[in-house]
Design an enzyme around this catalytic site. Structure first.
Site, PDB file in Angstrom:
ATOM      1  CG  HIS A  61      -1.770  -1.127   1.418  1.00 47.40           C
ATOM      2  ND1 HIS A  61      -2.078  -1.636   2.654  1.00 47.40           N
ATOM      3  CD2 HIS A  61      -2.414  -1.900   0.520  1.00 47.40           C
ATOM      4  CE1 HIS A  61      -2.881  -2.682   2.511  1.00 47.40           C
ATOM      5  NE2 HIS A  61      -3.094  -2.861   1.224  1.00 47.40           N
ATOM      6  CE  LYS A  71       2.269   3.457   5.609  1.00 47.48           C
ATOM      7  NZ  LYS A  71       1.721   2.264   4.952  1.00 47.48           N
ATOM      8  CE1 TYR A 131       0.325   2.645   9.476  1.00 46.65           C
ATOM      9  CE2 TYR A 131      -0.034   0.532  10.527  1.00 46.65           C
ATOM     10  CZ  TYR A 131      -0.446   1.530   9.665  1.00 46.65           C
ATOM     11  OH  TYR A 131      -1.642   1.405   9.007  1.00 46.65           O
ATOM     12  CG  ASP A 169      -4.155  -5.657  -0.153  1.00 51.38           C
ATOM     13  OD1 ASP A 169      -4.244  -4.505  -0.638  1.00 51.38           O
ATOM     14  OD2 ASP A 169      -3.885  -5.872   1.040  1.00 51.38           O
TER      15      ASP A 169
END
Length: 182
Positions: A61, A71, A131, A169
């Site tokens: 992603h 991130k 995260y 996905d």
């Protein structure tokens, strides 16, 4: 903490100093001044957390345009294979990836700057993944890459029959067809 830049410029594995004794352990997982000294200024604005079972593959992603995100990821429980793919067309490492095992045992963190697709595969019975991000999630800017794109050559090291993935996905575009960063 020890900051190690990977084979792709700007992507780091961070090894915390862990102090263990009979009571358990203590570590600093985030220290802004130290992070900025080694990596640079990043204004993290949100923390996210997910829980997944063995075989769950989330990704690959990314957020496009003004909503792109850096991130800082880590695993609190379990073990994952974490992957960052360089999708900056002008980068000398365009289309290359870095894969790192993150676990509750090694306590590593993985810093992924803007301009990368990101995904992870759960290798333990269960994983809690957390995260920090430096930008808000915007559904209209969401994008992804196909997890098994031959051009990426990611060795997930798992039988595809046991994978658990979201419907979106499974149909992400190949790198050659994706909207990328300049």
């Amino acid at each position: 903490m020890e900051y190690r830049e990977t084979a792709i410029e700007g992507v780091y594995v961070i090894e915390p100093k862990v102090y263990e004794d009979a009571r358990g352990y203590f570590m600093e997982s985030w220290k802004k001044a130290e992070f900025e000294e080694h990596i640079g200024k990043v204004d993290f604005i949100q923390d996210n957390e997910s829980k997944s079972s063995y075989g769950v593959l989330r990704g690959l992603h990314y957020q496009k345009g003004a909503f792109s995100q850096a991130k800082l990821v880590r695993v609190i429980k379990g073990k994952v294979l974490d992957v960052a793919v360089d999708i900056r067309k002008s980068s000398p490492t365009f289309g290359k990836h870095v894969a790192v095992v993150l676990s509750e045992e090694n306590r590593r963190q993985f810093y992924i700057p803007r301009g990368f697709a990101h995904g992870f595969l759960v290798l333990s019975p269960e994983a809690i993944f957390t995260y920090k991000v430096d930008n808000v999630y915007a559904p209209q800017s969401e994008a992804g890459l196909r997890w098994n794109d031959p051009a990426l050559a990611i060795d997930w090291n798992i039988d595809p029959k046991v994978l658990i993935m979201s419907a979106k996905d499974l149909v992400q575009p190949l790198l050659k067809d994706a909207e990328l960063f300049e």
